[in-house]
Design a protein around this motif. Structure first.
Motif, PDB file in Angstrom:
ATOM      1  N   GLN A 220       0.819  -1.211   0.000  1.00 36.75           N
ATOM      2  CA  GLN A 220       0.000   0.000   0.000  1.00 36.75           C
ATOM      3  C   GLN A 220       0.854   1.264   0.000  1.00 36.75           C
ATOM      4  OE1 GLN A 220      -3.257  -0.213   2.777  1.00 36.75           O
ATOM      5  NE2 GLN A 220      -3.737   1.966   2.618  1.00 36.75           N
ATOM      6  N   SER A 221       2.088   1.166   0.451  1.00 34.49           N
ATOM      7  CA  SER A 221       2.998   2.312   0.425  1.00 34.49           C
ATOM      8  C   SER A 221       3.393   2.619  -1.017  1.00 34.49           C
ATOM      9  CB  SER A 221       4.256   2.022   1.237  1.00 34.49           C
ATOM     10  OG  SER A 221       3.965   1.689   2.577  1.00 34.49           O
ATOM     11  N   SER A 222       3.711   3.876  -1.284  1.00 34.38           N
ATOM     12  CA  SER A 222       4.232   4.239  -2.599  1.00 34.38           C
ATOM     13  C   SER A 222       5.596   3.571  -2.799  1.00 34.38           C
ATOM     14  CB  SER A 222       4.379   5.755  -2.706  1.00 34.38           C
ATOM     15  OG  SER A 222       5.394   6.229  -1.831  1.00 34.38           O
ATOM     16  N   GLN A 223       6.040   3.476  -4.033  1.00 38.65           N
ATOM     17  CA  GLN A 223       7.323   2.836  -4.313  1.00 38.65           C
ATOM     18  C   GLN A 223       8.466   3.584  -3.633  1.00 38.65           C
ATOM     19  OE1 GLN A 223       7.597   0.004  -5.400  1.00 38.65           O
ATOM     20  NE2 GLN A 223       9.556  -0.357  -6.405  1.00 38.65           N
ATOM     21  N   TRP A 224       8.391   4.906  -3.604  1.00 42.18           N
ATOM     22  CA  TRP A 224       9.434   5.689  -2.943  1.00 42.18           C
ATOM     23  C   TRP A 224       9.460   5.392  -1.446  1.00 42.18           C
ATOM     24  CZ3 TRP A 224       8.934   9.706   0.740  1.00 42.18           C
ATOM     25  CH2 TRP A 224      10.133  10.387   1.029  1.00 42.18           C
ATOM     26  N   LEU A 225       8.287   5.324  -0.809  1.00 40.80           N
ATOM     27  CA  LEU A 225       8.235   5.007   0.617  1.00 40.80           C
ATOM     28  C   LEU A 225       8.658   3.573   0.885  1.00 40.80           C
ATOM     29  CD1 LEU A 225       5.014   6.780   1.957  1.00 40.80           C
ATOM     30  CD2 LEU A 225       7.397   7.250   2.575  1.00 40.80           C
ATOM     31  N   ARG A 226       8.322   2.649  -0.007  1.00 42.58           N
ATOM     32  CA  ARG A 226       8.748   1.254   0.177  1.00 42.58           C
ATOM     33  C   ARG A 226      10.273   1.162   0.231  1.00 42.58           C
ATOM     34  NH1 ARG A 226       5.875  -3.191  -1.046  1.00 42.58           N
ATOM     35  NH2 ARG A 226       7.334  -3.988  -2.603  1.00 42.58           N
ATOM     36  N   LYS A 227      10.945   1.924  -0.618  1.00 39.98           N
ATOM     37  CA  LYS A 227      12.410   1.928  -0.594  1.00 39.98           C
ATOM     38  C   LYS A 227      12.929   2.492   0.727  1.00 39.98           C
ATOM     39  CE  LYS A 227      16.392   4.385  -2.168  1.00 39.98           C
ATOM     40  NZ  LYS A 227      16.787   4.755  -0.795  1.00 39.98           N
ATOM     41  N   ILE A 228      12.373   3.638   1.166  1.00 45.47           N
ATOM     42  CA  ILE A 228      12.800   4.248   2.427  1.00 45.47           C
ATOM     43  C   ILE A 228      12.544   3.297   3.596  1.00 45.47           C
ATOM     44  CG2 ILE A 228      12.330   6.102   4.080  1.00 45.47           C
ATOM     45  CD1 ILE A 228      13.868   7.130   1.766  1.00 45.47           C
ATOM     46  N   PHE A 229      11.339   2.736   3.645  1.00 47.30           N
ATOM     47  CA  PHE A 229      10.979   1.836   4.746  1.00 47.30           C
ATOM     48  C   PHE A 229      11.870   0.595   4.753  1.00 47.30           C
ATOM     49  CE2 PHE A 229       6.317   3.452   4.683  1.00 47.30           C
ATOM     50  CZ  PHE A 229       6.675   4.538   5.466  1.00 47.30           C
ATOM     51  N   LEU A 230      12.123   0.041   3.564  1.00 45.36           N
ATOM     52  CA  LEU A 230      12.915  -1.186   3.495  1.00 45.36           C
ATOM     53  C   LEU A 230      14.338  -0.932   3.975  1.00 45.36           C
ATOM     54  CD1 LEU A 230      12.533  -4.123   2.702  1.00 45.36           C
ATOM     55  CD2 LEU A 230      13.262  -3.541   0.387  1.00 45.36           C
ATOM     56  N   ASP A 231      14.936   0.181   3.565  1.00 48.70           N
ATOM     57  CA  ASP A 231      16.270   0.518   4.048  1.00 48.70           C
ATOM     58  C   ASP A 231      16.256   0.755   5.560  1.00 48.70           C
ATOM     59  OD1 ASP A 231      17.640   0.288   1.669  1.00 48.70           O
ATOM     60  OD2 ASP A 231      17.435   2.392   1.128  1.00 48.70           O
ATOM     61  N   HIS A 232      15.280   1.519   6.042  1.00 42.03           N
ATOM     62  CA  HIS A 232      15.194   1.813   7.480  1.00 42.03           C
ATOM     63  C   HIS A 232      15.100   0.513   8.288  1.00 42.03           C
ATOM     64  CE1 HIS A 232      13.910   4.314  10.993  1.00 42.03           C
ATOM     65  NE2 HIS A 232      13.316   3.171  11.338  1.00 42.03           N
ATOM     66  N   GLU A 233      14.177  -0.359   7.914  1.00 43.19           N
ATOM     67  CA  GLU A 233      14.009  -1.606   8.661  1.00 43.19           C
ATOM     68  C   GLU A 233      15.219  -2.522   8.481  1.00 43.19           C
ATOM     69  OE1 GLU A 233      11.751  -1.235  10.597  1.00 43.19           O
ATOM     70  OE2 GLU A 233      10.374   0.126   9.614  1.00 43.19           O
ATOM     71  N   GLY A 234      15.861  -2.453   7.317  1.00 47.12           N
ATOM     72  CA  GLY A 234      17.065  -3.253   7.104  1.00 47.12           C
ATOM     73  C   GLY A 234      18.196  -2.847   8.024  1.00 47.12           C
ATOM     74  N   TYR A 235      18.340  -1.535   8.272  1.00 47.08           N
ATOM     75  CA  TYR A 235      19.368  -1.087   9.219  1.00 47.08           C
ATOM     76  C   TYR A 235      19.066  -1.590  10.626  1.00 47.08           C
ATOM     77  CZ  TYR A 235      21.644   1.856   5.759  1.00 47.08           C
ATOM     78  OH  TYR A 235      22.331   2.290   4.659  1.00 47.08           O
ATOM     79  N   HIS A 236      17.786  -1.655  10.977  1.00 49.69           N
ATOM     80  CA  HIS A 236      17.438  -2.248  12.272  1.00 49.69           C
ATOM     81  C   HIS A 236      17.898  -3.706  12.343  1.00 49.69           C
ATOM     82  CE1 HIS A 236      15.394   1.086  14.002  1.00 49.69           C
ATOM     83  NE2 HIS A 236      14.352   1.069  13.189  1.00 49.69           N
ATOM     84  N   ALA A 237      17.696  -4.448  11.254  1.00 49.11           N
ATOM     85  CA  ALA A 237      18.103  -5.852  11.242  1.00 49.11           C
ATOM     86  C   ALA A 237      19.618  -5.986  11.445  1.00 49.11           C
ATOM     87  CB  ALA A 237      17.677  -6.514   9.939  1.00 49.11           C
ATOM     88  N   LEU A 238      20.395  -5.102  10.802  1.00 52.73           N
ATOM     89  CA  LEU A 238      21.848  -5.115  11.026  1.00 52.73           C
ATOM     90  C   LEU A 238      22.158  -4.843  12.497  1.00 52.73           C
ATOM     91  CD1 LEU A 238      23.254  -3.137   7.936  1.00 52.73           C
ATOM     92  CD2 LEU A 238      23.041  -5.618   8.226  1.00 52.73           C
ATOM     93  N   PHE A 239      21.477  -3.869  13.065  1.00 51.14           N
ATOM     94  CA  PHE A 239      21.692  -3.499  14.465  1.00 51.14           C
ATOM     95  C   PHE A 239      21.358  -4.675  15.384  1.00 51.14           C
ATOM     96  CE2 PHE A 239      20.499  -1.617  18.517  1.00 51.14           C
ATOM     97  CZ  PHE A 239      21.424  -0.603  18.699  1.00 51.14           C
ATOM     98  N   PHE A 240      20.249  -5.352  15.128  1.00 51.75           N
ATOM     99  CA  PHE A 240      19.843  -6.486  15.964  1.00 51.75           C
ATOM    100  C   PHE A 240      20.918  -7.559  16.014  1.00 51.75           C
ATOM    101  CE2 PHE A 240      15.133  -5.623  14.800  1.00 51.75           C
ATOM    102  CZ  PHE A 240      14.962  -4.840  15.941  1.00 51.75           C
TER     103      PHE A 240
END
Length: 533
Positions: free
Chosen positions: A394-414
């Protein structure tokens, strides 16, 4: 070595000629052997069996020691289309079509690894000449190279050539229906190169071109080709550049239930697979311990994850299991990230308190157990490793990219204690008090319960700092962060504007420190957790 199935030529001995340079006519063929059986030949003494109006080769049985193989490589030519018949141990049969070809072509037929292949036959509904020059079975297909010189391993069924002074490796048709995982490892020795390695992928109706920029050091990424109807061909080619060496390219067919491993670029590029109406599920190639849910919309995502968000991060709710009615009108998140530790705590509390979760939450639990993120221990769940992140269609493609990177950095941190230690020391020793105040005010607006939870505070500081490039982050601080803070604290707008203006270079400097650590450790850059473009 030449293996010929001659369907219209006469042979007086009524036998299929196999490897004439071997003694005898029945020999092992690299993991496959001929099974002799009573055959019915027609009056003209032709060398084929007639069965249900099909012209068929002998049945080939897979040797027991090769029972876990996952591909059959065949180099062939045929004047008519020929079916490869795979006979599985459970009695089921799968047919894969080899298209007609006047010259030799290459095919790689992958098996369903959830079932053992016991036999292989070739068949045609017309008399034809099927000439198979190479027939090989193996457990994994690998390609190695050093200094742009390809070393052939297992399989000769690919071609390489020089195109405009660049090496191109072309793989032949992959003739199978299941998903295909392609693991890639390259070594770049020229950090100043601006050339890009180009990758062309064809799979049924899918025709994509990807590339990646040369970066110093090892580059590991995964490609995934979704399932197609059996018999549709797929192919892949690489155009390499000077200074980049191929270390390994491996191909593996996925079992029907196996979760594909992907680069974030491909994940954002895929059309939604409607075979699952709720979500598509992937593994992240940078850290395969983390799953990635791609939900069809926010509503479905909330049924799976909204209560979990309040349990882990929301002020006034952290550590509790609110009823659906209590949070129905409250906002969860548009994208999510969770580590195994918090997931175990959530499901353990629900189990001990006999709290009735949504059906979707129980489905999530099954996925976590099946993928060894959690393990059940009597009346509780224990964390094993990894976790998951999620975004929504449901997110726009631009937001999907931002969200995916943001959550991916969390995964690295975890998953990286050294990264966590560096982020915490940066927060403690580098980030000025005024910038700390801005961050905390912004997190107040976002509704993070960071009080008495420094882990969450530092984790969000890290992810927001790197979800975009340093240049974009400056604008994010001036516009997005300030706008959110003013909405939360409208009476202090002038003071916050002044603090941000005085500290703008400091925000960018903090982010660059974090980016340098990530680049050195993972060969990744801020705002781009993708090797492919």
């Amino acid at each position: 070595m030449v293996l010929s199935f001659i369907f219209f030529s006469c042979v007086s001995e009524k036998k299929i000629v196999i490897f004439e340079d071997f003694i005898g006519h029945v020999q092992n063929i690299e993991g496959i052997e001929v099974k002799e059986r009573i055959s019915e030949y027609d009056d003209t003494d032709l060398c084929y069996q007639i069965e249900k109006n099909l012209f068929k080769s002998p049945l080939y049985l897979v040797n027991q020691r090769f029972s876990d193989m996952n591909y059959l490589a065949v180099n062939y030519r045929s004047s008519q289309a020929v079916a490869v018949i795979l006979r599985y141990g459970d009695g089921s049969v799968e047919e894969i079509l080899l298209p007609e070809s006047s010259g030799y072509v290459d095919g790689i037929i992958y098996f369903n690894q959830e079932r053992l292949v016991e036999g292989i036959e070739f068949a045609s509904d017309q008399r034809t000449l099927l000439d198979v020059s190479r027939l090989r079975a193996g457990e994994e297909l690998l390609l190695y190279a050093k200094d742009s010189y390809i070393v052939r391993h297992f399989l000769d069924e690919y071609r390489y050539e020089m195109v405009n002074g660049k090496l191109r490796a072309n793989f032949g048709n992959f003739l199978f229906g299941s998903g295909l995982s392609i693991e890639n490892t390259f070594l770049n020795l020229d950090e100043d190169s601006t050339d890009r390695v180009k990758i062309s992928v064809s799979s049924g109706s899918l025709d994509k071109k990807y590339s990646f920029k040369s970066r110093e050091g090892l580059i590991d990424f995964s490609l995934y080709l979704p399932p197609v109807n059996s018999g549709l061909s797929r192919s892949i080619s690489y155009d390499f550049v000077a200074g980049v060496d191929i270390l390994k390219v491996s191909f593996r067919a996925l079992a029907d239930s196996e979760i594909p491993t992907v680069d974030f670029c491909q994940l954002l590029d895929f059309p939604y697979d409607k075979s699952n109406p709720l979500f598509n599920l992937y593994r992240w190639d940078i850290n395969t311990a983390f799953l990635v849910f791609d939900f069809i919309d926010y509503k479905v995502q909330a049924r799976f994850l909204k209560r979990l968000a309040f349990f882990v991060e929301k002020p006034g709710y952290r550590g509790t299991l609110p009823e659906n009615s209590a949070i129905e009108r409250l906002h969860g998140w548009n994208a999510h990230d969770y580590r195994a530790y918090d997931l175990a705590a959530f499901f353990t509390k629900a189990k001990k308190e006999k709290f009735e979760l949504n059906p979707e939450e129980y489905e999530l639990l099954d996925i976590l157990l099946e993928n060894k993120i959690l393990v059940a221990k009597r009346d509780e769940y224990k964390p094993l490793s990894g976790g998951f992140i999620s975004i929504s269609r449901q997110s726009s493609q631009w937001l999907r990219k931002i969200f995916l990177d943001h959550e991916g950095y969390h995964a690295l941190f975890f998953d990286d204690p050294e990264l966590r230690e560096f982020c915490e020391s940066t927060w403690d020793d580098i980030v000025a008090d005024e910038r700390k105040e801005i961050w905390k005010s912004f997190f107040d607006f976002k509704q993070y319960d960071y009080n008495k939870n420094k882990y969450l505070l530092v984790n969000e500081f890290f992810a927001y700092s790197l979800q975009s490039s340093a240049r974009e982050f400056e604008s994010y601080v001036k516009l997005n962060m300030l706008r959110g803070i003013v909405r939360k604290y409208p009476d202090e707008e002038a003071r916050y504007i002044e603090i941000i203006s005085d500290n703008l270079n400091g925000f960018v400097s903090d982010a660059k420190l974090l980016e340098e650590f990530v680049e050195k450790r993972y060969n990744l850059i801020g705002g781009n957790l993708r090797y492919l473009d």
